[in-house]
Motif scaffolding. Structure first.
Motif, mmCIF file in Angstrom:
data_model
loop_
_atom_site.group_PDB
_atom_site.id
_atom_site.type_symbol
_atom_site.label_atom_id
_atom_site.label_comp_id
_atom_site.label_asym_id
_atom_site.label_seq_id
_atom_site.Cartn_x
_atom_site.Cartn_y
_atom_site.Cartn_z
ATOM 1 N N LYS A 128 94.945 106.092 -45.270
ATOM 2 C CA LYS A 128 94.083 105.886 -46.283
ATOM 3 C C LYS A 128 93.559 104.551 -46.413
ATOM 4 O O LYS A 128 92.895 103.907 -47.201
ATOM 5 C CB LYS A 128 94.817 105.916 -47.727
ATOM 6 N N ILE A 129 93.709 103.723 -45.069
ATOM 7 C CA ILE A 129 93.224 102.253 -45.006
ATOM 8 C C ILE A 129 92.384 101.889 -43.922
ATOM 9 O O ILE A 129 92.731 102.648 -42.943
ATOM 10 C CB ILE A 129 94.332 101.317 -45.204
ATOM 11 N N THR A 130 91.682 100.776 -44.023
ATOM 12 C CA THR A 130 90.840 100.354 -43.014
ATOM 13 C C THR A 130 91.736 99.745 -41.821
ATOM 14 O O THR A 130 93.034 99.497 -41.935
ATOM 15 C CB THR A 130 89.871 99.341 -43.362
ATOM 16 N N ASP A 131 91.138 99.404 -40.670
ATOM 17 C CA ASP A 131 91.988 99.071 -39.463
ATOM 18 C C ASP A 131 92.494 97.501 -39.747
ATOM 19 O O ASP A 131 93.387 97.316 -39.338
ATOM 20 C CB ASP A 131 90.952 98.663 -38.335
ATOM 21 N N ASN A 132 91.553 96.860 -40.454
ATOM 22 C CA ASN A 132 91.944 95.208 -40.708
ATOM 23 C C ASN A 132 93.176 95.629 -41.662
ATOM 24 O O ASN A 132 94.189 94.752 -41.526
ATOM 25 C CB ASN A 132 90.936 94.568 -41.557
ATOM 26 N N GLU A 133 93.255 96.442 -42.745
ATOM 27 C CA GLU A 133 94.374 96.660 -43.757
ATOM 28 C C GLU A 133 95.445 97.055 -42.932
ATOM 29 O O GLU A 133 96.651 96.793 -43.052
ATOM 30 C CB GLU A 133 94.056 97.417 -44.655
ATOM 31 N N LYS A 134 95.379 97.902 -41.946
ATOM 32 C CA LYS A 134 96.198 98.673 -40.966
ATOM 33 C C LYS A 134 96.963 97.508 -40.169
ATOM 34 O O LYS A 134 98.429 97.548 -39.864
ATOM 35 C CB LYS A 134 95.694 99.733 -39.967
ATOM 36 N N LYS A 135 96.441 96.415 -39.779
ATOM 37 C CA LYS A 135 96.898 95.464 -39.054
ATOM 38 C C LYS A 135 97.737 94.821 -39.759
ATOM 39 O O LYS A 135 99.061 94.345 -39.392
ATOM 40 C CB LYS A 135 95.762 94.433 -38.421
ATOM 41 N N THR A 136 97.244 94.517 -40.790
ATOM 42 C CA THR A 136 98.269 93.683 -42.148
ATOM 43 C C THR A 136 99.418 94.692 -42.267
ATOM 44 O O THR A 136 100.499 94.117 -42.269
ATOM 45 C CB THR A 136 97.478 93.405 -43.549
ATOM 46 N N MET A 137 99.183 96.017 -42.585
ATOM 47 C CA MET A 137 100.397 96.647 -43.108
ATOM 48 C C MET A 137 101.499 96.949 -41.727
ATOM 49 O O MET A 137 102.627 96.944 -41.949
ATOM 50 C CB MET A 137 100.037 97.985 -43.571
ATOM 51 N N LEU A 138 100.812 97.110 -40.586
ATOM 52 C CA LEU A 138 101.883 97.039 -39.439
ATOM 53 C C LEU A 138 102.632 95.829 -39.346
ATOM 54 O O LEU A 138 103.893 95.878 -39.029
ATOM 55 C CB LEU A 138 100.853 97.205 -38.212
#
Length: 590
Positions: free
Chosen positions: A429-439
């Protein structure tokens, strides 16, 4: 769909009013059952029929269920307000009652462990169905059992001894208030509230938050150190000197129904893989545009995140339901039941116990969950974690109370698996940028729940040995700093104020050597999750079967049936291979 609001739990299903005659009646009924049970003593005979034997076990189940109901009420009431004199007094009263009841039924336990010959034991175990592993496990303790009068003395003294020390630690640390300057104002906070600031985007704020917590514990290190040393000495005197266990950790392993070899393999592999996380910390320093991380920066949010996202409670609850439901509608229903029955305490209040937990009292009663929800991403994952525990208990709700609970190493499997399901759901449900943060946050979390917990256990092994030989609080702190230096290598700068951090870890006081269960549960969950990713929905029944086993099977045996050999280092390494891949994925994104 109804809206979920921050609230206190409803404990009336357990006890309507502790001052009422109805509560007294519950106690009288329990005492009556225990008294009736004592009459069995003269009828005990290794040659008894399996029907007679099972009847005795059913009586133990009934006593356990009633004791857990009223003892559980006292414990939950105390957790929701540790500063209440009434709750404290009730907790002490129920601990004493629990000890008295245990003493009354203790003779059967000792008889089974020490007076039944092997051939009759085998016959009775063979015909005991789901209780066979429980009975087998008890026989394991035979060589560590004492005489009935000695066991009674230990039970009685525990209430004013080790239990009282743990309660004293909780009472002291729950009452701590932390003053920290935020902007131009000085705020007074609980540990839970100030902990949020260790994840601040501002390095100075992170440092101040840590220093504020550590200073409070440092100021009290004399008393907290004395409490810890006495808990450890009690563990050694009773376990090693009196009962004859091989080592302090071996006591926990046997209690967990897991082999020493399995835990040695686990800790060896964790130690060997410390460079995996060290690479991540070097990478994280680059993300944060720092030369090198300080220990204060360990949980700093990555630079891609300008302002931490805040989650509404209602949305968080529904997100966790959805994540479980995508995997199995049955598990989602279990999670919803906890909320529908008002078994969740989620609001933050002074005096309420820090952290979060899930408490299962009996198979017939839906578990209770305590949270301190502040709306941060990690609170949503904590919610998933605790509901995972609740789901695990309910999957095993058809088991006897004697085997419903999974052994400690398996107890963290469903909680961690639920977090992985949530992560999987959110990353869609999130953008690549948010994915980087979440990872990056996910790897932070894998560090905190695998490597950090393994090194906590490695520290405990050393501390127990040290205290057993006679040592000072400062020497224990030096051992802790050495432990940090080994796990971080040159990837993180460690300041001396972290030397007292060990005294902030309640598990060391409450349940020695508990922490490896997190490493075990997380690495096991990673392995199961990878199987789910490969096999899809055909894996679901197998997973639910593992949960539904509760504690009815030895972990090594249960998992071997599903193709997992947990005694081998190779198995644990597979979990780390997953972590290493996550670290590599993150380096490609940055």
């Amino acid at each position: 769909m109804s809206e979920y609001k921050l609230d206190k739990w409803d404990l009336s299903e357990l006890v309507k009013d502790p001052k009422s005659s109805a509560f007294q009646k519950q106690i009288t009924e329990l005492e009556g059952l225990a008294k009736k049970f004592e009459k069995i003593k003269s009828k005990l005979n290794p040659k008894m029929s399996s029907k007679e034997f099972m009847n005795i076990l059913h009586q133990i189940e009934k006593i356990s269920e009633k004791m857990n109901q009223i003892g559980g009420y006292a414990s939950l009431e105390y957790s929701s307000n540790t500063q209440s004199d009434e709750a404290t007094s009730l907790m002490t009263r129920m601990s004493k009652l629990g000890s008295e009841i245990s003493n009354k039924i203790l003779f059967f336990d000792l008889w089974w462990k020490t007076k039944v010959d092997d051939s009759n034991a085998k016959r009775l175990i063979k015909e005991s169905g789901e209780l066979s592993e429980y009975l087998n496990h008890k026989r394991l303790f035979a060589k560590y059992a004492l005489s009935e009068p000695e066991e009674k003395i230990i039970n009685t003294l525990d209430v004013t001894g080790i239990s009282a020390l743990v309660k004293l630690y909780d009472k002291m640390t729950s009452a701590y208030q932390y003053k920290m300057k935020i902007g131009n104002k000085t705020k007074t906070m609980t540990r839970e509230e100030i902990t949020n600031f260790i994840r601040s985007t501002n390095p100075k704020t992170r440092e101040t938050a840590y220093k504020t917590i550590l200073t409070k514990y440092s100021e009290n290190k004399g008393v907290l150190g004395e409490i810890y040393q006495n808990i450890v000495l009690n563990w050694k005197d009773e376990g090693i000197e009196i009962r004859g266990y091989k080592s302090p950790i071996s006591m926990r392993n046997i209690g967990n129904d897991v082999d020493d070899k399995t835990i040695e393999s686990l800790l060896t592999v964790c130690r060997k893989n410390s460079p995996v996380f060290q690479k991540f910390f070097v990478q994280k320093a680059k993300i944060l545009k720092m030369k090198k991380l300080r220990r204060y920066d360990l949980y700093a949010p990555s630079a891609a995140k300008i302002k931490e996202k805040n989650y509404q409670y209602d949305k968080s609850v529904k997100l966790v339901f959805e994540s479980l439901g995508r995997f199995s509608p049955k598990l989602e229903e279990f999670a919803k039941k906890v909320f529908n029955e008002k078994h969740v305490d989620s609001s933050i209040r002074p005096g309420k116990r820090d952290g979060a937990f899930c408490s299962t009292l009996t198979p017939k009663i839906t578990p209770f969950v305590l949270l301190n929800f502040t709306g941060k991403t990690r609170d949503v994952f904590t919610l998933a974690h605790e509901l995972g525990h609740a789901v695990h208990s309910q999957a095993a709700q058809n088991r006897s109370i004697l085997v419903q609970e999974a052994p400690l190493p398996l107890a963290e499997t469903a909680s961690t698996f639920s977090e992985l399901l949530l992560y999987d759901n959110l990353s869609d449900k999130i953008t690549d940028n948010e994915k980087k943060t979440m990872l990056s946050e996910k790897i932070d979390d894998l560090y905190a729940t695998i490597m950090r917990q393994a090194y906590f256990t490695i520290f405990e092994v050393a501390a127990h040995e040290q205290i057993g030989k006679g040592t000072t609080v400062d020497e224990i702190s030096k051992t802790y700093i050495q432990n940090l230096k080994e796990q971080f290598g040159s990837s993180v700068a460690i300041s001396e104020d972290f030397a007292v951090e060990w005294s902030c870890i309640p598990h060391f006081y409450h349940t020695p050597f508990y922490c490896y269960a997190y490493s075990f549960g997380n690495l096991l969950a990673l392995s199961l999750f990878q199987r789910y990713k490969k096999e899809g929905s055909s894996f679901v029944p197998s997973y639910i079967e593992i949960l539904a086993a509760g504690g009815s099977e030895k972990p090594e045996k249960l998992l071997a049936r599903h193709g997992l050999d947990i005694t081998s280092q190779k198995f644990w390494q597979e979990g780390f291979d997953y972590v290493e891949n996550q670290v590599k994925t993150l380096s490609k994104l940055t």
